[in-house]
Design an enzyme around this catalytic site. Sequence first.
Site, PDB file in Angstrom:
ATOM      1  N   GLY A   1       0.817  -1.209   0.000  1.00 49.36           N
ATOM      2  CA  GLY A   1       0.000   0.000   0.000  1.00 49.36           C
ATOM      3  C   GLY A   1       0.849   1.256   0.000  1.00 49.36           C
ATOM      4  O   GLY A   1       1.954   1.310  -0.547  1.00 49.36           O
ATOM      5  N   GLY A   2       0.332   2.287   0.657  1.00 47.75           N
ATOM      6  CA  GLY A   2       1.026   3.571   0.704  1.00 47.75           C
ATOM      7  C   GLY A   2       2.386   3.498   1.340  1.00 47.75           C
ATOM      8  O   GLY A   2       3.262   4.330   1.061  1.00 47.75           O
TER       9      GLY A   2
ATOM     10  N   GLY B   1      22.515  11.736 -31.484  1.00 52.24           N
ATOM     11  CA  GLY B   1      22.110  12.428 -30.268  1.00 52.24           C
ATOM     12  C   GLY B   1      22.590  11.739 -29.004  1.00 52.24           C
ATOM     13  O   GLY B   1      22.799  12.387 -27.974  1.00 52.24           O
ATOM     14  N   ALA B   2      22.781  10.420 -29.081  1.00 56.09           N
ATOM     15  CA  ALA B   2      23.270   9.685 -27.911  1.00 56.09           C
ATOM     16  C   ALA B   2      24.672  10.145 -27.533  1.00 56.09           C
ATOM     17  O   ALA B   2      25.026  10.169 -26.347  1.00 56.09           O
ATOM     18  CB  ALA B   2      23.254   8.187 -28.194  1.00 56.09           C
TER      19      ALA B   2
END
Length: 540
Positions: free
Chosen positions: A195-196, A430-431
């Site tokens: 859960g949380g 771009g890498a």
Amino acid sequence: MTVIDTLPRAETQQPMEPPAKPRTPTARQRLAELHELRDGVRQGLDPKATERQHAKGKLTARERIGLLLDDDSFQEVQPLRRHRATGFGMENKRPHSDGVVTGWGTVYGRTVFVYAHDFRIFGGALGEAHAAKIHKIMDMALSAGAPLVSLNDGAGARIQEGVTALAGYGGIFQRNTRASGVIPQISVMLGPCAGGAAYSPALTDFVFMVRETSQMFITGPDVVKAVTGEEISQNGLGGADVHAGTSGVAHFVYDDEVTCLEEVRYLLSMLPSNNRELPPSATPADAPDRRTETLLDLVPAEPTHPYDVREVIAEIADGGELFEVHSAWAANVVCALVRLDGHVTGVIANQPIATAGVLDIRASEKAARFIQFCDAFNIPLVTLVDVPGFLPGTDQEHGGIIRHGAKLLYAYCNATVPRVSVILRKAYGGAYIVMDSCSIGADVTYAWPTNEIAVMGAEGAANVIFRRQIAEADDPAVMRARMVKEYQAELMHPYYAAERGLVDDVIDPAETRAALIGALAMLRSKHSDLPARKHGNPPM
């Protein structure tokens, strides 16, 4: 005769004794009482609960703390705290410590704060008093400027205490966020976390897990089955290997608690206590000018031949030691902590044996997170580049490779620690820019004589630039081969980038270790200011 004389008299008057003076317990008696309380806490309230914990292959909270901290260094905080909830059967169950052990001690002589859920008490579930103890120790860690380690083994919020338990988690999350980038925060998962409660570990710097005994998930198997009809076990849903290799939530996974906690100690030995300190240095394991001749054989000159970049890192590092982060997730990039001449350094490297070392969504996120951590805690960065580009495909484009790749770019551009990069072989498109190129702020950039820096590989470039010539040639294959060689000779030779100032020097691979150590020593006093702002807005 007086009025008094007319009053009836008792036939036999008994002499009056003064009331007994209340006896105040002596200091020794109080001390004995305190020892009994403390012994009760340390031994556990229910011997059978301890047996059940051990039967699962799990240690108790205090046994874990004993393994984490230096011998006899633990100083407990609020061991006698008890909850004040009434009703729902809680009024007669008020054990001391309220299911969490908090305090501080030392790891290799340096102060570390710790809290550990005690699964034997209320299943380690968090209530108001339980949360208040954690809040206090987190506040103390931040004030003292010392690392915080949480040993997690709890069943979530204490249902009997309602919304106050949920508010307790909110206080923990707020403190996790406030401490982020100020002190190292390490979460060690030694049991369930559902859960949380799972969001606190997710907010910390590193997550350790133990196979078979630790699980993390937001909704458990029963909820999954009810909503989707899918049947799955706890380990299948949120076990250690799932989070290490699939989700990327866990950074480190081990087979047993003893090994796990020893590795936590080792990680702490490489980290500064807070963001105002440098990482602790150590006596170098070998000479700073040691030649790395082996690298000539480790890395093939042919750009398409694979090799294990971890062997390159080990050859450069002191004593051949590296502490790899997220080794099972996004294997196409390697992130590791090493020592160079005794100084802790973060290394980011493309991994050619995993999808040729391309950058994709996961690799970008992994490297970006590691860079941000190193930058926050004054750990210099070394980048080893051998990247063919970003991974093409609709799943990557639709999954947001532009946004996720920008995380890596942002992390590098925002980092103010010393940054040195080495282009081992190829760096395309771009890498190349994203992998800490000179143009985005690397302080020093080296390249090996085998390097190729270009917009793309020679084959692809020739097909684009010389498309018409190749198509019109009598023998297109021969023409293509000639154009490829021409492109390589003109734009991809090893010294092209150096001639234009995009590489600071082309070095002998055998001198890589010495070059890195020299550059980092020069940059140790680097000072770099960012523009005045509340904070940036990185691509999340």
